[in-house]
Design a protein around this motif. Structure first.
Motif, short mmCIF file in Angstrom:
data_model
loop_
_atom_site.label_atom_id
_atom_site.label_comp_id
_atom_site.label_asym_id
_atom_site.label_seq_id
_atom_site.Cartn_x
_atom_site.Cartn_y
_atom_site.Cartn_z
N UNK A 50 57.34 55.52 52.02
CA UNK A 50 57.81 54.34 51.09
C UNK A 50 58.05 54.34 52.32
N UNK A 51 59.54 53.74 52.97
CA UNK A 51 59.54 53.63 53.86
C UNK A 51 58.98 52.08 54.85
N UNK A 52 57.67 52.71 54.85
CA UNK A 52 56.77 52.01 55.93
C UNK A 52 55.94 50.92 54.91
N UNK A 53 55.81 51.59 53.48
CA UNK A 53 55.51 50.31 53.06
C UNK A 53 56.62 49.27 52.39
N UNK A 54 58.03 49.94 52.22
CA UNK A 54 58.53 48.61 51.82
C UNK A 54 59.42 47.88 53.50
N UNK A 55 58.50 48.08 54.75
CA UNK A 55 58.37 47.73 55.69
C UNK A 55 57.74 46.60 55.68
N UNK A 56 56.77 46.97 55.53
CA UNK A 56 55.08 46.29 55.79
C UNK A 56 55.73 45.00 55.17
N UNK A 57 56.66 45.28 53.23
CA UNK A 57 56.52 44.44 52.36
C UNK A 57 57.13 42.80 53.07
N UNK A 58 58.51 43.79 53.65
CA UNK A 58 59.43 42.78 54.39
C UNK A 58 58.17 41.26 55.75
N UNK A 59 56.45 41.84 55.99
CA UNK A 59 56.22 40.95 57.39
C UNK A 59 55.59 40.23 55.72
N UNK A 60 54.66 41.40 54.96
CA UNK A 60 54.28 40.30 53.89
C UNK A 60 54.76 38.84 53.42
N UNK A 61 56.70 39.72 53.05
CA UNK A 61 56.57 38.38 51.85
C UNK A 61 57.63 36.67 53.40
N UNK A 62 57.10 37.20 54.56
CA UNK A 62 57.54 35.94 55.37
C UNK A 62 55.45 34.97 55.23
N UNK A 63 54.71 35.84 55.00
CA UNK A 63 53.45 35.12 54.57
C UNK A 63 53.60 33.63 53.73
N UNK A 64 53.15 32.81 53.67
CA UNK A 64 52.70 31.34 52.90
C UNK A 64 52.06 31.98 52.61
N UNK A 65 50.56 32.87 52.63
CA UNK A 65 49.46 32.82 51.43
C UNK A 65 49.96 33.72 50.38
N UNK A 66 51.37 34.60 50.72
CA UNK A 66 51.83 35.32 49.96
C UNK A 66 53.09 34.23 49.38
N UNK A 67 53.62 33.62 49.10
CA UNK A 67 54.26 32.82 48.82
C UNK A 67 53.70 31.54 47.77
#
Length: 432
Positions: A74-91
């Protein structure tokens, strides 16, 4: 003050007031990272009064209590979500479009604790629950006692999972692999709850990984059958298809222990200890050479190492790159719980980018991975001359992410800008 009980009850109440929406349709697994984190937890932070430290035998009253997501996967998934949150595609898109780039295979216990973790992963982190199985046993709670100078972790035992619940997880995986092929990246994390056989990780790897998959292992549980399964996965076919690659991430003390040698976690590992332990590890695990390409070795506040394993058991040519550790001595109170898991997440995400670098640099629309182009450019600027140097660059980025997570109170959450500052300020890995 935010109470743990109020957090759990509030999320459970919200869940009961409105029906859960069905999980979004998942993109092809061949474009996804699957994190295997079978042993989830509700993470409680018990913060002592300013200036106070834990004193065994004394009464301690909380200055603050908070709850959130726990468990290594779960920690790994949360950390990966931090990287995803900076992605313009996601926003620029709805969360349903992109949250399946990271899938978390987990057993999530029943009751309000499990509801709280589920809701935090789905609503706060935008992570899909397509591979979540709600098992009947209550979810465990892990408690971090945070003092002025140190943090102490209390880990509860996990409830049993049943054979039916294990079969349910494999059924979910089988449906997704039939529709979307084998995963692009697989991350196997931590311990397993009671009820899982020793070869559960091996069977999951066989089900999820293909010859082209990148695999990061951060677990020593069931390691022997897991390495055997991974070796067979990479041995499939006629040899014309290029294999992805696999890395075992562990700390220096764990490596020495696996090899039958003793090492104190308080002392820095020497190059000679690293070499002897690697030789001992390869001798002990018959499938290590055929299954693994690298060892990524952390050593606390000391430098880390990437060890490239030889292609044959007949060779003892272990090349090692030394990576500097960030100096956090002037950063005040640190929160190291989950930092090692964040290292795993950052390493795998960067490795994925560098592995697909040609596609990644062809434009935002052509790359499906976790790392956005801004971070990818910084990774590419290191100009690695070999796959091993790319792995060292990826591990350096992972170490930077882990250091950044020590600055945040919540497990494995980090500010990507902090990670980039650490990474860009690092000296390049040095071949020992």
């Amino acid at each position: 003050m935010k109470g743990a009980l109020s957090f759990v009850l509030a999320t459970a109440l919200l869940a009961s007031m409105s029906p859960s929406s069905p999980p979004a349709a998942v993109r092809a697994l061949s474009q996804s990272v699957v994190v295997v984190g079978l042993n989830a937890a509700l993470q409680k932070r018990f913060v002592l009064s300013p200036g106070a430290n834990l004193e065994p035998g004394n009464v301690h009253r909380a200055h603050e209590v908070e709850s959130g997501v726990g468990g290594k996967g779960q920690d790994v998934a949360v950390a990966l979500s931090c990287l995803l949150s900076t992605d313009e595609r996601r926003r620029d898109a709805s969360s349903d479009d992109d949250d399946d780039r990271v899938l978390l295979a987990q057993f999530l216990g029943a009751g309000p604790e499990g509801d709280a973790v589920r809701d935090a992963l789905r609503t706060k982190r935008d992570l899909s629950d397509a591979l979540t199985v709600r098992n009947a046993a209550p979810l465990r709670t892990c408690t971090t006692i945070v003092g002025a100078d140190e943090a102490t972790e209390l880990v509860e035992t996990s409830g049993d999972v049943t054979e039916r619940e294990v079969d349910e997880l494999f059924g979910k995986i089988e449906r997704l692999t039939k529709e979307g092929g084998k995963v692009d990246c697989l991350c196997v994390m931590g311990s397993m709850p009671p009820g899982c056989a020793e070869d559960t990780y091996a069977k999951l790897t066989t089900s999820l990984a293909g010859k082209r998959s990148l695999v990061l292992i951060d677990s020593v549980v069931g390691l022997d059958p897991l390495l055997g399964a991974l070796a067979r996965v990479y041995d499939e076919g006629d040899g014309s298809e290029k294999r992805g690659g696999a890395v075992l991430k562990l700390n220096a003390a764990e490596l020495c222990k696996l090899a039958g040698a003793a090492k104190s976690e308080a002392a820095q590992v020497t190059t000679e200890e690293l070499k002897r332990s690697t030789e001992g590890f390869v001798s002990k695990y018959a499938n290590a050479i055929s299954a693994l390409d690298y060892l990524c070795v952390t050593d606390g506040k000391w430098p880390g190492y990437v060890v490239e394993l030889p292609e044959s058991t007949e060779s003892d040519d272990f090349r090692a790159w030394k990576l500097p550790a960030a100096d956090l001595s002037d950063r005040g109170t640190l929160y190291p719980i989950g930092a090692g898991d964040t290292v795993a997440a950052g390493t795998l995400a960067a490795w994925q980018y560098l592995h697909h670098q040609t596609k990644a640099e062809g434009g935002e629309g052509s790359f499906f991975g976790v790392v956005p182009s801004k971070i990818g450019k910084s990774l590419s600027d290191r100009k690695a001359e070999s796959p091993a140097e790319s792995m060292a660059t990826a591990f350096a980025f992972g170490l930077a992410c882990g250091s950044a997570s020590c600055l945040q109170e919540e497990n494995s959450v980090f500010d990507v800008d902090d990670a980039m500052k650490f990474f860009e300020g690092m000296d390049r890995p040095v071949l020992e």
